[in-house]
Write an enzyme that holds these catalytic residues in place. Structure first.
Site, PDB file in Angstrom:
ATOM      1  N   HIS A 116       5.764 -37.353  39.615  1.00 45.95           N
ATOM      2  CA  HIS A 116       5.777 -38.575  40.535  1.00 45.95           C
ATOM      3  C   HIS A 116       5.263 -38.177  41.879  1.00 45.95           C
ATOM      4  CE1 HIS A 116       8.027 -40.862  43.774  1.00 45.95           C
ATOM      5  NE2 HIS A 116       7.473 -41.994  42.978  1.00 45.95           N
ATOM      6  N   ASN A 118       3.998 -40.576  45.477  1.00 45.17           N
ATOM      7  CA  ASN A 118       3.600 -41.350  46.459  1.00 45.17           C
ATOM      8  C   ASN A 118       3.643 -41.652  48.005  1.00 45.17           C
ATOM      9  OD1 ASN A 118       5.795 -43.244  47.933  1.00 45.17           O
ATOM     10  ND2 ASN A 118       6.796 -42.447  46.160  1.00 45.17           N
ATOM     11  N   HIS A 149       6.788 -26.323  44.723  1.00 47.64           N
ATOM     12  CA  HIS A 149       7.454 -26.132  46.050  1.00 47.64           C
ATOM     13  C   HIS A 149       6.876 -25.657  46.959  1.00 47.64           C
ATOM     14  CE1 HIS A 149      11.492 -28.184  45.778  1.00 47.64           C
ATOM     15  NE2 HIS A 149      11.208 -27.893  44.414  1.00 47.64           N
TER      16      HIS A 149
END
EC number: 1.3.3.3
Length: 279
Positions: A116, A118, A149
């Site tokens: 995910h 955004n 990461h």
């Protein structure tokens, strides 16, 4: 929203959408060629918001990406009275403008993590950037998590050495299912209400966050593109997807923001997986 800020941020989100869709279609092509299949393509659907603005939903259902959606939108108007107190700077007149991109990828293979992402720019009487990316593997691997990461840490460290630890912590806290007392995935970064007083710097950071995602996630997908998986692994993936559904319907700010601003329901709920099991 300042016209120039609105235009340059909206243009960037459109450009990033194109880069992401192109890369994901390329992965589908690479897989399809080895299987003598016709590669899937994104289908785009435009929508208009009654209160002002609209967006474009890009959706692809393929052999690698069971369902991947990339949405861009620019909307404006007034928040409802009951919602104004929840948004900084909207307390008085409720006026707002928002532009952004959102992406959710659900893979057929249970060995490839869901993802995910955004980023957005919002103006009320105040203005700020927000966003981030997080990874949800069903079979976590330490080196894969570290790679994901590391990409975001590199983007953060260009601007402030304190960004990554702060935004990582916020991601861990945000993507947490309180009712189950468990995290959703292995995290990433999450930031909101970012306004350093330097629009150009904050915008540049948000661009670099997008490019970090573009650099690392396709690499993760390709690394497992042809790995075999079992029916038992697929079953486990479908059950764990239920956690994804629970989070998005119970806690996700983007889902709530979209519904409260009369956004496109199909685009808002695009994040839900195509198939899921609840036991």
């Amino acid at each position: 929203m300042k016209i120039e800020n609105k235009e340059i941020t909206s243009n960037w989100f459109t450009n990033l959408r194109d880069l992401l869709c192109k890369e994901f279609e390329k992965i589908e092509e690479e897989y399809a060629q080895t299987k003598c299949l016709k590669p899937a393509k994104f289908v785009r659907t435009s929508w208009q918001r009654n209160g002002g603005g609209g967006g474009i939903m890009s959706l692809m259902k393929g052999e690698v990406f069971e369902k991947v959606g990339v949405n861009i939108s620019t909307v404006f108007g007034e928040f409802s009275p009951e919602f104004r107190s929840e948004i900084p700077g909207a307390e008085l007149d409720g006026k707002f403008s928002a532009t952004g991109i959102s992406l959710v990828a659900h893979l057929k293979s249970p060995l490839i993590p869901a993802m995910h992402f955004n980023t957005r720019y919002i103006e009320t009487s105040k203005s700020w950037f927000g966003g981030g990316g997080d990874l949800t593997p069903f079979y976590p691997e330490e080196n894969e998590t570290e790679k994901f990461h590391a990409a975001f840490k590199e983007a953060c460290d260009k601007y402030d050495s304190g960004y990554y630890p702060k935004f990582k912590k916020q991601c861990d806290e945000y993507f947490y299912l309180k009712h189950r007392k468990e995290p959703r995935g292995v995290g990433g970064i999450f930031y909101d209400y970012l306004n350093s007083g330097n629009f150009e710097q904050d915008f540049s950071f948000t661009q670099d966050v997008g490019m970090a995602l573009l650099s690392v996630y396709p690499e993760i997908v390709r690394s497992k593109l042809f790995l075999p998986w079992t029916a038992e692994q697929k079953e486990y993936q479908l059950i764990r997807r239920g956690r994804y559904v629970e989070f998005n319907l119970l806690y996700d700010r983007g889902t709530k923001f979209g519904l409260m601003t009369d956004g496109n329901v199909e685009a808002i709920l695009m994040s839900l997986p195509p198939e899921v099991k609840f036991n």
